[in-house]
Scaffold this motif. Sequence first.
Motif, PDB file in Angstrom:
ATOM      1  N   UNK A 186      36.676  18.191  94.560  1.00  0.00           N
ATOM      2  CA  UNK A 186      35.978  17.657  95.727  1.00  0.00           C
ATOM      3  C   UNK A 186      35.229  16.370  95.397  1.00  0.00           C
ATOM      4  N   UNK A 187      35.182  15.496  96.393  1.00  0.00           N
ATOM      5  CA  UNK A 187      34.532  14.194  96.255  1.00  0.00           C
ATOM      6  C   UNK A 187      33.427  14.070  97.308  1.00  0.00           C
ATOM      7  N   UNK A 188      32.458  13.207  97.059  1.00  0.00           N
ATOM      8  CA  UNK A 188      31.395  13.024  98.076  1.00  0.00           C
ATOM      9  C   UNK A 188      31.948  12.658  99.441  1.00  0.00           C
ATOM     10  N   UNK A 189      33.054  11.941  99.481  1.00  0.00           N
ATOM     11  CA  UNK A 189      33.624  11.552 100.775  1.00  0.00           C
ATOM     12  C   UNK A 189      34.286  12.716 101.514  1.00  0.00           C
ATOM     13  N   UNK A 190      34.369  13.868 100.886  1.00  0.00           N
ATOM     14  CA  UNK A 190      34.856  15.070 101.577  1.00  0.00           C
ATOM     15  C   UNK A 190      33.749  15.739 102.382  1.00  0.00           C
ATOM     16  N   UNK A 191      32.527  15.255 102.244  1.00  0.00           N
ATOM     17  CA  UNK A 191      31.407  15.831 102.973  1.00  0.00           C
ATOM     18  C   UNK A 191      31.613  15.687 104.471  1.00  0.00           C
ATOM     19  N   UNK A 192      31.551  16.814 105.175  1.00  0.00           N
ATOM     20  CA  UNK A 192      31.789  16.821 106.623  1.00  0.00           C
ATOM     21  C   UNK A 192      31.613  18.245 107.135  1.00  0.00           C
ATOM     22  N   UNK A 193      31.615  18.371 108.447  1.00  0.00           N
ATOM     23  CA  UNK A 193      31.771  19.677 109.071  1.00  0.00           C
ATOM     24  C   UNK A 193      33.267  19.918 109.223  1.00  0.00           C
ATOM     25  N   UNK A 194      33.713  21.059 108.740  1.00  0.00           N
ATOM     26  CA  UNK A 194      35.128  21.410 108.777  1.00  0.00           C
ATOM     27  C   UNK A 194      35.371  22.430 109.886  1.00  0.00           C
ATOM     28  N   UNK A 195      36.396  22.162 110.683  1.00  0.00           N
ATOM     29  CA  UNK A 195      36.761  23.019 111.797  1.00  0.00           C
ATOM     30  C   UNK A 195      38.194  23.496 111.641  1.00  0.00           C
ATOM     31  N   UNK A 196      38.454  24.729 112.060  1.00  0.00           N
ATOM     32  CA  UNK A 196      39.831  25.150 112.211  1.00  0.00           C
ATOM     33  C   UNK A 196      40.147  25.212 113.706  1.00  0.00           C
ATOM     34  N   UNK A 197      41.405  25.007 114.010  1.00  0.00           N
ATOM     35  CA  UNK A 197      41.851  24.949 115.393  1.00  0.00           C
ATOM     36  C   UNK A 197      43.229  25.575 115.502  1.00  0.00           C
ATOM     37  N   UNK A 198      43.538  26.093 116.677  1.00  0.00           N
ATOM     38  CA  UNK A 198      44.803  26.789 116.879  1.00  0.00           C
ATOM     39  C   UNK A 198      45.550  26.238 118.090  1.00  0.00           C
ATOM     40  N   UNK A 199      46.855  26.218 117.954  1.00  0.00           N
ATOM     41  CA  UNK A 199      47.715  25.957 119.102  1.00  0.00           C
ATOM     42  C   UNK A 199      48.844  26.968 119.039  1.00  0.00           C
ATOM     43  N   UNK A 200      49.203  27.512 120.191  1.00  0.00           N
ATOM     44  CA  UNK A 200      50.209  28.568 120.221  1.00  0.00           C
ATOM     45  C   UNK A 200      51.573  28.026 120.631  1.00  0.00           C
ATOM     46  N   UNK A 201      51.631  26.768 121.007  1.00  0.00           N
ATOM     47  CA  UNK A 201      52.906  26.133 121.284  1.00  0.00           C
ATOM     48  C   UNK A 201      52.992  24.870 120.430  1.00  0.00           C
ATOM     49  N   UNK A 202      54.099  24.686 119.766  1.00  0.00           N
ATOM     50  CA  UNK A 202      54.279  23.479 118.990  1.00  0.00           C
ATOM     51  C   UNK A 202      53.887  23.639 117.539  1.00  0.00           C
ATOM     52  N   UNK A 203      54.340  22.699 116.747  1.00  0.00           N
ATOM     53  CA  UNK A 203      54.056  22.700 115.321  1.00  0.00           C
ATOM     54  C   UNK A 203      52.844  21.862 114.978  1.00  0.00           C
TER      55      UNK A 203
END
Length: 125
Positions: free
Chosen positions: A87-104
Motif C-alpha cells: 500500500x502507498x499513501x496515494x491509496x488513501x481513500x474511502x473504499x466502496x463496493x458496488x453491485x450490478x446484476x446485469x452486465x459485466x
Amino acid sequence: QLQLVESGGGLVQPGGSLRLSCATSGITLAGSTIGWFRQAPGKEREGVSCISRYVGRTDYYADSVKGRFTISRDNGKNTVYLQMNSLKPEDTAVYYCAARVYGGCSDQHDAYTFWGQGTQVTVSS
C-alpha cells in the motif's frame, strides 16, 4: 432487501497490507458483478477493481493497483474480497463496493445500482 457492507479498512503504514470485505445479502452473488471503487478527498470516485458475474471473464484492475491488489469472491459466504498489498499513501481513500446484476465489469460508477456505505483506508507513517 439488498445490502452491501464493507469492512476491513483502517490505518496502515506504507508497504503494508489490508484485506477489505464486501458482505452481500439480498442478491445472488454468483449472478452479480461486484466492483470496488475509491474516493479520496477532493477527487472523483474511481474504479479500482471488479469481478464479473460471467465465469471466465477477466477481472478488472485500475493501472494504479495492478500487481498489488487482488479481487476474489466466496459465493458460499456471499462475500467479495479486495486484498491490498504494498500500500502507498496515494491509496488513501474511502473504499466502496458496488453491485450490478446485469452486465459485466465497468469502471464507471453509474453502471452500478447498489452501493455499500464505504470503509476508510489510510496509508500513512
